[in-house]
Design a protein around this motif. Structure first.
Motif, PDB file in Angstrom:
ATOM      1  N   ASP A 238      -2.046  15.315 -27.915  1.00  0.00           N
ATOM      2  CA  ASP A 238      -1.082  15.778 -29.553  1.00  0.00           C
ATOM      3  C   ASP A 238       0.712  16.074 -28.032  1.00  0.00           C
ATOM      4  O   ASP A 238       0.607  17.128 -27.602  1.00  0.00           O
ATOM      5  CB  ASP A 238      -1.937  16.340 -30.130  1.00  0.00           C
ATOM      6  CG  ASP A 238      -2.964  15.762 -30.559  1.00  0.00           C
ATOM      7  OD1 ASP A 238      -2.790  14.251 -30.387  1.00  0.00           O
ATOM      8  OD2 ASP A 238      -3.434  15.727 -31.467  1.00  0.00           O
ATOM      9  N   SER A 239       0.807  16.125 -29.117  1.00  0.00           N
ATOM     10  CA  SER A 239       2.166  17.129 -29.090  1.00  0.00           C
ATOM     11  C   SER A 239       2.290  18.899 -28.871  1.00  0.00           C
ATOM     12  O   SER A 239       1.396  19.485 -29.374  1.00  0.00           O
ATOM     13  CB  SER A 239       4.072  16.096 -29.914  1.00  0.00           C
ATOM     14  OG  SER A 239       3.510  16.913 -31.374  1.00  0.00           O
ATOM     15  N   PRO A 240       3.374  19.255 -28.309  1.00  0.00           N
ATOM     16  CA  PRO A 240       3.533  20.595 -28.632  1.00  0.00           C
ATOM     17  C   PRO A 240       3.250  21.141 -29.977  1.00  0.00           C
ATOM     18  O   PRO A 240       2.728  21.888 -30.694  1.00  0.00           O
ATOM     19  CB  PRO A 240       4.307  21.068 -28.291  1.00  0.00           C
ATOM     20  CG  PRO A 240       4.192  20.166 -26.772  1.00  0.00           C
ATOM     21  CD  PRO A 240       4.038  18.601 -27.348  1.00  0.00           C
ATOM     22  N   GLU A 241       4.102  19.985 -30.671  1.00  0.00           N
ATOM     23  CA  GLU A 241       4.460  20.806 -32.619  1.00  0.00           C
ATOM     24  C   GLU A 241       3.084  20.416 -33.357  1.00  0.00           C
ATOM     25  O   GLU A 241       2.924  21.122 -34.059  1.00  0.00           O
ATOM     26  CB  GLU A 241       5.588  19.836 -32.989  1.00  0.00           C
ATOM     27  CG  GLU A 241       7.118  20.433 -32.804  1.00  0.00           C
ATOM     28  CD  GLU A 241       7.826  18.920 -31.039  1.00  0.00           C
ATOM     29  OE1 GLU A 241       6.267  18.622 -31.214  1.00  0.00           O
ATOM     30  OE2 GLU A 241       8.287  19.335 -31.123  1.00  0.00           O
ATOM     31  N   GLU A 242       2.167  19.358 -32.472  1.00  0.00           N
ATOM     32  CA  GLU A 242       0.628  18.980 -33.073  1.00  0.00           C
ATOM     33  C   GLU A 242       0.070  19.951 -32.712  1.00  0.00           C
ATOM     34  O   GLU A 242      -0.860  20.337 -33.142  1.00  0.00           O
ATOM     35  CB  GLU A 242       0.116  17.658 -33.102  1.00  0.00           C
ATOM     36  CG  GLU A 242       1.400  16.714 -33.829  1.00  0.00           C
ATOM     37  CD  GLU A 242       1.143  15.221 -33.321  1.00  0.00           C
ATOM     38  OE1 GLU A 242       0.984  14.164 -33.654  1.00  0.00           O
ATOM     39  OE2 GLU A 242       0.920  14.944 -31.681  1.00  0.00           O
ATOM     40  N   ASN A 243       0.212  20.340 -32.136  1.00  0.00           N
ATOM     41  CA  ASN A 243      -0.591  21.531 -31.243  1.00  0.00           C
ATOM     42  C   ASN A 243      -1.106  22.653 -32.368  1.00  0.00           C
ATOM     43  O   ASN A 243      -1.384  23.102 -32.773  1.00  0.00           O
ATOM     44  CB  ASN A 243      -0.386  22.106 -29.641  1.00  0.00           C
ATOM     45  CG  ASN A 243      -0.550  21.223 -28.846  1.00  0.00           C
ATOM     46  OD1 ASN A 243      -1.672  19.762 -29.082  1.00  0.00           O
ATOM     47  ND2 ASN A 243      -0.285  20.888 -27.536  1.00  0.00           N
ATOM     48  N   GLU A 270       0.544  23.222 -24.592  1.00  0.00           N
ATOM     49  CA  GLU A 270       1.479  23.995 -24.919  1.00  0.00           C
ATOM     50  C   GLU A 270       1.060  24.123 -26.784  1.00  0.00           C
ATOM     51  O   GLU A 270       0.993  23.088 -27.308  1.00  0.00           O
ATOM     52  CB  GLU A 270       2.605  22.943 -24.476  1.00  0.00           C
ATOM     53  CG  GLU A 270       1.748  22.122 -23.340  1.00  0.00           C
ATOM     54  CD  GLU A 270       2.206  23.211 -21.869  1.00  0.00           C
ATOM     55  OE1 GLU A 270       2.340  24.380 -22.784  1.00  0.00           O
ATOM     56  OE2 GLU A 270       1.991  23.058 -20.272  1.00  0.00           O
ATOM     57  N   GLY A 271       2.421  24.793 -27.145  1.00  0.00           N
ATOM     58  CA  GLY A 271       3.019  24.669 -28.170  1.00  0.00           C
ATOM     59  C   GLY A 271       2.326  26.335 -29.085  1.00  0.00           C
ATOM     60  O   GLY A 271       2.573  26.525 -29.962  1.00  0.00           O
ATOM     61  N   THR A 465       7.756  19.253 -18.836  1.00  0.00           N
ATOM     62  CA  THR A 465       8.929  18.271 -20.534  1.00  0.00           C
ATOM     63  C   THR A 465       7.406  19.265 -21.271  1.00  0.00           C
ATOM     64  O   THR A 465       8.325  19.338 -22.193  1.00  0.00           O
ATOM     65  CB  THR A 465       9.391  16.395 -20.206  1.00  0.00           C
ATOM     66  OG1 THR A 465       9.888  16.576 -19.072  1.00  0.00           O
ATOM     67  CG2 THR A 465       9.490  16.174 -21.211  1.00  0.00           C
ATOM     68  N   SER A 466       6.566  18.678 -20.864  1.00  0.00           N
ATOM     69  CA  SER A 466       5.768  19.131 -22.370  1.00  0.00           C
ATOM     70  C   SER A 466       5.897  20.704 -22.276  1.00  0.00           C
ATOM     71  O   SER A 466       5.716  21.514 -23.403  1.00  0.00           O
ATOM     72  CB  SER A 466       4.080  19.033 -21.272  1.00  0.00           C
ATOM     73  OG  SER A 466       3.404  19.322 -23.466  1.00  0.00           O
ATOM     74  N   GLU A 469       9.111  22.161 -24.619  1.00  0.00           N
ATOM     75  CA  GLU A 469       8.808  21.522 -25.172  1.00  0.00           C
ATOM     76  C   GLU A 469       7.881  22.564 -25.675  1.00  0.00           C
ATOM     77  O   GLU A 469       8.553  22.946 -26.983  1.00  0.00           O
ATOM     78  CB  GLU A 469       8.688  20.682 -25.705  1.00  0.00           C
ATOM     79  CG  GLU A 469       8.110  19.402 -27.072  1.00  0.00           C
ATOM     80  CD  GLU A 469       7.888  18.722 -26.734  1.00  0.00           C
ATOM     81  OE1 GLU A 469       7.671  18.151 -28.903  1.00  0.00           O
ATOM     82  OE2 GLU A 469       7.794  17.849 -26.538  1.00  0.00           O
ATOM     83  N   GLY A 470       6.833  22.955 -25.813  1.00  0.00           N
ATOM     84  CA  GLY A 470       6.291  23.413 -26.103  1.00  0.00           C
ATOM     85  C   GLY A 470       6.262  25.339 -26.240  1.00  0.00           C
ATOM     86  O   GLY A 470       6.257  26.257 -27.085  1.00  0.00           O
TER      87      GLY A 470
END
Length: 622
Positions: A238-243, A270-271, A465-466, A469-470
């Motif tokens: 999942d994306s860092p935002e979703e994490n 991440e995140g 990149t991840s 972002e995180g």
């Protein structure tokens, strides 16, 4: 739970309160460990005398003991909460059966037997009452038996002749009750066995054996309580935002449980907040250190014969010794394991340096021993930093060589802090990708060096990149911290692929001794020409930029190449960051080699610190 009253009257909240008590012990151990690491050890470092080393070792041992206490108490907390949760279902089934019995005039004894009263038959005859006690395993046998209240066949809706209509109900209720008791007892036994493992003898000295046991303890708790905190529930891909959203949705107990049982998975997300990832990854570090030591010891005991005799000469009567392929393979694995251990020792060494020369607490934001190993170590908490720098090293970087990269970022933290008094700084060493391990032909036995291939950058750039972002998510958004990504050598190729016509979450990029960023111009990167910086020593001191062109790691387009503003070529050409045609801000450097850009007191280091802290006007240009 052997009796009805034990399960019926069970107060599951008592287990939850006990879990809260163990949580307090775990949290206090974490606090005490931080106090030892950040205050007591820091003071010892500044002292002189023969007792300094002994005191330092004693405090280090105390810190590791506190960490072990934190982990084990966290597992006990998780187990007790799991016990309370698992007992909810059999207790609910029991109470429902007891309610049905009362509603239908049936009596339930403490052993689970059910007594039903006498009744009248359809012709007024007396149908005697009785008592039944059905075992749970009989449920399968009775599953197809028709109920007196449910037709078994067409036109068969009548009550079975001569049978008390409440007898079958009593049987079914007894099955439900004894089944609930059996399940509760099984749960109780399982947790009792698991909790008995989570114990330590008085005077225990925490070492590799204890951390190996901690892995076993975690597996045992996961076996009994894992259904309540399924590892599958942890976000994957999942994306860092979703994490971050998932983490925020959890209760405090759920967060503690996930960190206790799945530290590697949580530490890699991440995140998530830096403090959470650090706490989880430090546990992984200790357990991997113990596991690697065990594997190495076993490996050393299995050393094959190093040499075999190879016939020489026409007559084959002479021979010479040659290394066997089996031994070379064994030795390569030995070297890998030893390097992993060296890298883990280097990370712990940075933990011990907290307070030395003003260094802030270190945060382990990422860690694993896959392949050649990976580690992400921050000086200072990046979540609250005014300025954040992320260093991406190049060829030969791996867990076993992380000590030098950690040292570079520690030095940069000190210089950056001097340039921004009163502001918080975080400098991060990001060894988060599988870097090429050979830079020149013949190095490591490679005819074509690994650094000549873009595949390493292509595979590493999504991870960078991840991570960035995180980092931004954990900080609170793009405006929360001024962020700089610093790439060195092949690390700039990874940064370039992350940023080339894409969104890399950073305000500035510094490309140091870059062999190429795959992009032809700075304007093609996220940071554009204004916030892309490049420094490289002259060709005689650092040939990597030229070597990168030979490997075609630069960016290609049609244009004019210049030197000090003087055109010297027109056409389809390749550009690396230190070229004027690339369009980056060329920064002065006094490095006399490929690795000299972080020398204490150097122009190179000063310029990096000025960019990291946003003091652009003071940067010395090349």
């Amino acid at each position: 739970m052997k009796t009805v009253s034990q399960l019926r009257d069970l107060k599951r909240s008592q287990y939850e309160k006990a879990a809260d008590g163990w949580k307090k012990v775990s949290d206090q151990a974490q606090t005490d460990m931080d106090r030892v690491d950040q205050q007591m050890l820091a003071k010892i470092r500044s002292q002189e005398g023969d007792t300094k080393d002994a005191a330092f070792k004693a405090l280090e041992r105390l810190s590791r003991n506190y960490q072990y206490i934190q982990v084990e108490c966290g597992l006990i907390q998780t187990a007790l909460n799991g016990l309370a949760a698992d007992l909810e279902e059999p207790q609910r089934r029991l109470k429902r059966a007891l309610g049905d019995a009362e509603e239908n005039g049936l009596t339930v004894s403490n052993d689970g037997s059910v007594t039903y009263p006498a009744a009248k038959g359809p012709n007024g005859e007396k149908l005697p009452g009785g008592t039944v006690r059905k075992q749970a395993h009989e449920l399968f046998m009775d599953a197809n038996r028709p109920s007196p209240y449910t037709p078994a066949m067409p036109n068969a809706g009548r009550i079975e002749t001569g049978v008390n209509p409440k007898r079958h109900l009593a049987e079914q209720l007894s099955i439900a009750i004894t089944g609930a008791l059996k399940d509760a007892q099984q749960i109780d036994d399982q947790y009792k066995t698991t909790l008995s493992q989570l114990s330590a003898k008085r005077g225990l000295k925490v070492g590799n054996a204890q951390w190996s046991d901690a892995r076993s303890d975690r597996a045992a708790v996961d076996k009994v309580a894992g259904d309540n905190y399924e590892q599958n529930g942890i976000p994957r891909g999942d994306s860092p935002e979703e994490n971050a959203k998932w983490w925020k949705s959890l209760s405090e107990d759920e967060r503690d449980a996930y960190v206790s049982m799945y530290p590697a998975s949580v530490g890699a997300l991440e995140g998530l907040p830096a403090e959470v990832r650090d706490s989880a990854n430090r546990v992984v570090l200790q357990e991997e250190k113990a596991r690697t030591a065990d594997v190495l010891a076993k490996h050393m005991s299995q050393e094959p014969n190093r040499y075999h005799l190879v016939p020489r000469g026409k007559d084959g009567l002479t021979a010479e010794k040659a290394e066997t392929a089996e031994w070379r393979k064994w030795n390569d694995e030995k070297t890998r394991l030893e390097e992993l251990g060296k890298g883990m020792e280097a990370i712990e060494g940075r933990f011990r340096q907290t307070g030395q020369g003003g260094l802030p607490e270190a945060y382990l934001l990422g860690f694993d021993t896959k392949n050649l190993g990976h580690a992400v170590i921050a000086n200072g908490n990046p979540d609250t930093a005014d300025h954040t720098a992320v260093f991406v090293p190049g060829t030969t970087s791996r867990l076993g060589t992380v000590e030098g990269d950690i040292g570079r970022m520690s030095d940069l933290w000190r210089d950056s802090s001097r340039e921004a008094p009163g502001q918080s700084i975080s400098t991060i060493t990001w060894v988060g990708y599988d870097a090429p391990q050979s830079a020149m032909p013949g190095m490591g036995g490679d005819v074509i060096p690994e650094a000549a291939f873009v595949s390493y950058a292509k595979e590493g750039s999504p991870r960078l990149t991840s991570f960035m972002e995180g980092l931004q998510v954990a900080q609170g958004g793009p405006e929360a911290s001024h962020t700089t990504v610093i790439g060195h050598s092949y690390g700039t190729t990874v940064v370039g692929d992350s940023s080339y016509r894409k969104e890399l979450a950073t305000d500035d990029i510094i490309a140091i001794a870059s062999p190429g960023m795959l992009a032809p111009h700075a304007e093609d990167l996220t940071t554009g020409t204004e916030h892309t910086w490049a420094m490289a020593a002259p060709l005689v001191d650092d040939p990597v930029p030229l070597g990168g062109k030979a490997a075609r790691l630069g960016g290609f387009d049609f244009g004019v190449s210049t030197w000090n503003g003087i055109p010297y070529g027109v056409g389809f050409s390749q550009h690396v960051p230190s070229d004027e045609s690339f369009g980056a801000n060329i920064v002065a450097t006094d490095s006399d080699g490929h690795s000299g850009y972080w020398e204490e007191g150097s122009v190179s280091m000063s310029n990096q610190a000025l960019i990291v802290t946003g003091n652009y006007d003071e940067v010395r240009r090349g």
